[in-house]
Write an enzyme that holds these catalytic residues in place. Structure first.
Site, PDB file in Angstrom:
ATOM      1  N   TYR A 159       0.786  -1.164  -0.042  1.00 33.84           N
ATOM      2  CA  TYR A 159      -0.098  -0.032   0.015  1.00 33.84           C
ATOM      3  C   TYR A 159       0.858   1.274   0.086  1.00 33.84           C
ATOM      4  CZ  TYR A 159      -3.473   3.554   1.662  1.00 33.84           C
ATOM      5  OH  TYR A 159      -4.564   4.461   1.615  1.00 33.84           O
ATOM      6  N   LYS A 163       1.339   4.192  -2.909  1.00 30.24           N
ATOM      7  CA  LYS A 163       0.833   5.582  -2.759  1.00 30.24           C
ATOM      8  C   LYS A 163       2.266   6.549  -2.990  1.00 30.24           C
ATOM      9  CE  LYS A 163      -3.430   5.038  -1.879  1.00 30.24           C
ATOM     10  NZ  LYS A 163      -4.550   5.647  -2.466  1.00 30.24           N
TER      11      LYS A 163
HETATM   12  P1  NDP Z   1     -13.236   2.893   0.866  1.00 27.36           P
HETATM   13  O1  NDP Z   1     -13.001   1.580   0.937  1.00 27.36           O
HETATM   14  O2  NDP Z   1     -14.690   3.514   1.560  1.00 27.36           O
HETATM   15  O3  NDP Z   1     -13.583   3.249  -0.933  1.00 27.36           O
HETATM   16  C1  NDP Z   1     -12.775   2.728  -1.746  1.00 27.36           C
HETATM   17  C2  NDP Z   1     -13.333   2.982  -2.994  1.00 27.36           C
HETATM   18  O4  NDP Z   1     -12.589   2.314  -4.100  1.00 27.36           O
HETATM   19  C3  NDP Z   1     -14.724   2.559  -3.196  1.00 27.36           C
HETATM   20  O5  NDP Z   1     -15.436   3.317  -3.809  1.00 27.36           O
HETATM   21  C4  NDP Z   1     -14.638   1.370  -4.032  1.00 27.36           C
HETATM   22  O6  NDP Z   1     -15.823   0.935  -4.917  1.00 27.36           O
HETATM   23  C5  NDP Z   1     -13.413   1.719  -4.983  1.00 27.36           C
HETATM   24  N1  NDP Z   1     -12.706   0.696  -5.625  1.00 27.36           N
HETATM   25  C6  NDP Z   1     -12.187  -0.187  -5.070  1.00 27.36           C
HETATM   26  N2  NDP Z   1     -11.589  -1.426  -5.511  1.00 27.36           N
HETATM   27  C7  NDP Z   1     -11.998  -0.970  -7.059  1.00 27.36           C
HETATM   28  C8  NDP Z   1     -11.999  -1.471  -8.351  1.00 27.36           C
HETATM   29  N3  NDP Z   1     -11.398  -2.580  -8.530  1.00 27.36           N
HETATM   30  N4  NDP Z   1     -12.348  -1.019  -9.310  1.00 27.36           N
HETATM   31  C9  NDP Z   1     -13.128   0.568  -9.243  1.00 27.36           C
HETATM   32  N5  NDP Z   1     -13.369   0.915  -7.931  1.00 27.36           N
HETATM   33  C10 NDP Z   1     -12.836   0.210  -6.864  1.00 27.36           C
HETATM   34  O7  NDP Z   1     -11.937   3.785   0.814  1.00 27.36           O
HETATM   35  P2  NDP Z   1     -11.554   5.271   1.412  1.00 27.36           P
HETATM   36  O8  NDP Z   1     -12.786   6.198   1.026  1.00 27.36           O
HETATM   37  O9  NDP Z   1     -11.196   5.460   2.670  1.00 27.36           O
HETATM   38  O10 NDP Z   1     -10.442   5.529   0.331  1.00 27.36           O
HETATM   39  C11 NDP Z   1     -10.577   6.401  -0.745  1.00 27.36           C
HETATM   40  C12 NDP Z   1      -9.087   6.486  -1.107  1.00 27.36           C
HETATM   41  O11 NDP Z   1      -8.512   7.432  -0.132  1.00 27.36           O
HETATM   42  C13 NDP Z   1      -8.125   5.384  -1.440  1.00 27.36           C
HETATM   43  O12 NDP Z   1      -7.514   5.541  -2.617  1.00 27.36           O
HETATM   44  C14 NDP Z   1      -7.626   5.345   0.029  1.00 27.36           C
HETATM   45  O13 NDP Z   1      -6.150   4.584  -0.344  1.00 27.36           O
HETATM   46  C15 NDP Z   1      -7.121   6.724   0.162  1.00 27.36           C
HETATM   47  N6  NDP Z   1      -6.799   7.005   1.629  1.00 27.36           N
HETATM   48  C16 NDP Z   1      -7.828   6.641   2.634  1.00 27.36           C
HETATM   49  C17 NDP Z   1      -7.562   6.727   4.003  1.00 27.36           C
HETATM   50  C18 NDP Z   1      -8.549   6.615   5.083  1.00 27.36           C
HETATM   51  O14 NDP Z   1      -7.922   6.501   6.219  1.00 27.36           O
HETATM   52  N7  NDP Z   1      -9.663   6.166   4.625  1.00 27.36           N
HETATM   53  C19 NDP Z   1      -6.117   7.421   4.218  1.00 27.36           C
HETATM   54  C20 NDP Z   1      -5.463   7.794   3.279  1.00 27.36           C
HETATM   55  C21 NDP Z   1      -5.698   7.599   1.845  1.00 27.36           C
HETATM   56  P3  NDP Z   1     -16.213  -0.503  -5.140  1.00 27.36           P
HETATM   57  O15 NDP Z   1     -15.996  -1.413  -3.972  1.00 27.36           O
HETATM   58  O16 NDP Z   1     -17.784  -0.391  -5.567  1.00 27.36           O
HETATM   59  O17 NDP Z   1     -15.638  -0.812  -6.348  1.00 27.36           O
END
Ligand code: NDP
Length: 255
Positions: A159, A163
């Protein structure tokens, strides 16, 4: 000054716009009058966000896609260009962190899985969006990285590597596309934010306490606190901001 943060007339794609940080960004863009396309796998969540966008009087649509599939990425971009004739704003928000595992136990399959969604897909989306944006001499690309792309988070080697590479990719694209095409490319590096991604971890008081020990704000972020920066970077107000990484972490990295 308020008008320079308006996104009227702009078409935005938010990957992973169906929940968590992406959903908050999609709604923030809609509030600023952008036309918003959300893309992810889970159909019901995609439909819910689009309903919310339309309830608020903005134009929104969804395209179901799996970013593990290159054909889906090409089809996503083609679909947007066909429907709207352009793409002004791309937010690479979809990301996964399915394992918290000691590095010596990480397999090649785990590594590839994370790198595929967190790095290769955002690159392909930037490349395809970039081609559309170049034709219009305008673009705003925002890559959602993480503080894990800047410091080492234990047991999250793939991860963090994904990033860190996303941040470096952001800088290279910013350098290549700034002058000739007026395309800005920036990254946001959130600290721990309350979403489904972190829900399991946040159930543990012990883990929360240890993470907050190094957090001067002594709390985790809300999704809206990340969305505000995305709206800024997408707007005219950020026209001279490119190649930047905005950390939103309550001061964690400053400590
Ligand atoms: P969530 O798990 O809530 O959301 C992840 C999103 O990614 C979902 O909308 C999911 O939709 C989508 N996703 C995952 N796999 C796929 C795929 N194969 N194709 C298309 N879409 C995909 O995570 P967050 O909202 O927390 O994270 C959003 C971003 O922020 C990420 O990049 C994460 O790394 C980053 N981030 C988050 C942090 C946190 O503490 N929450 C901290 C730092 C960074 P679906 O499953 O429907 O495909």
């Amino acid at each position: 000054m308020t008008d320079i943060f308006n996104l009227r007339g702009k078409v935005a794609l938010v990957t992973g716009g169906n929940r968590g940080i992406g959903r908050a960004i999609a709604l923030a863009f809609a509030e600023a009058d952008a036309t918003v396309v959300v893309a992810a796998r889970k159909l019901e969540q995609l439909k819910e966000v689009v309903s919310r966008i339309r309830e608020n009087g903005a134009e929104g649509t969804y395209i179901q896609c799996d970013l593990r599939n290159d054909d889906d990425i090409i089809a996503l971009m083609a679909g947007i260009e066909e429907k709207y004739g352009k793409l002004d704003i791309l937010v690479n928000n979809s990301g996964i962190s399915p394992w918290v595992t000691r590095s010596e136990e990480v397999t090649k399959e785990m590594w590839h899985d994370i790198l595929q969604v967190n790095l290769l897909a955002p690159f392909l989306l930037c490349r395809e969006a970039g081609k559309i944006m170049m034709r219009h001499n305008f673009g705003r690309i925002i890559n959602i990285a993480s503080i894990g792309g800047i410091v080492g988070l234990p047991r999250q080697v793939a991860y963090c590597a994904s990033k860190a590479a996303l941040i470096q990719m952001t800088k290279v694209l910013a350098v290549e596309w700034a002058e000739k095409y007026d395309i800005t490319v920036n990254a946001i590096a959130p600290g721990y934010t309350v979403t489904d991604l972190t829900a399991g971890m946040m159930e543990s008081e012990k883990i929360c306490n240890s993470l907050l020990q190094r957090n001067p704000s002594n709390r985790f972020a809300s999704v809206d606190e990340i969305a505000g920066a995305a709206r800024y970077l997408a707007s005219e107000g950020a026209s001279y901001t490119t190649g930047s990484v905005i950390t939103i972490d309550g001061g964690t990295l400053a400590y």
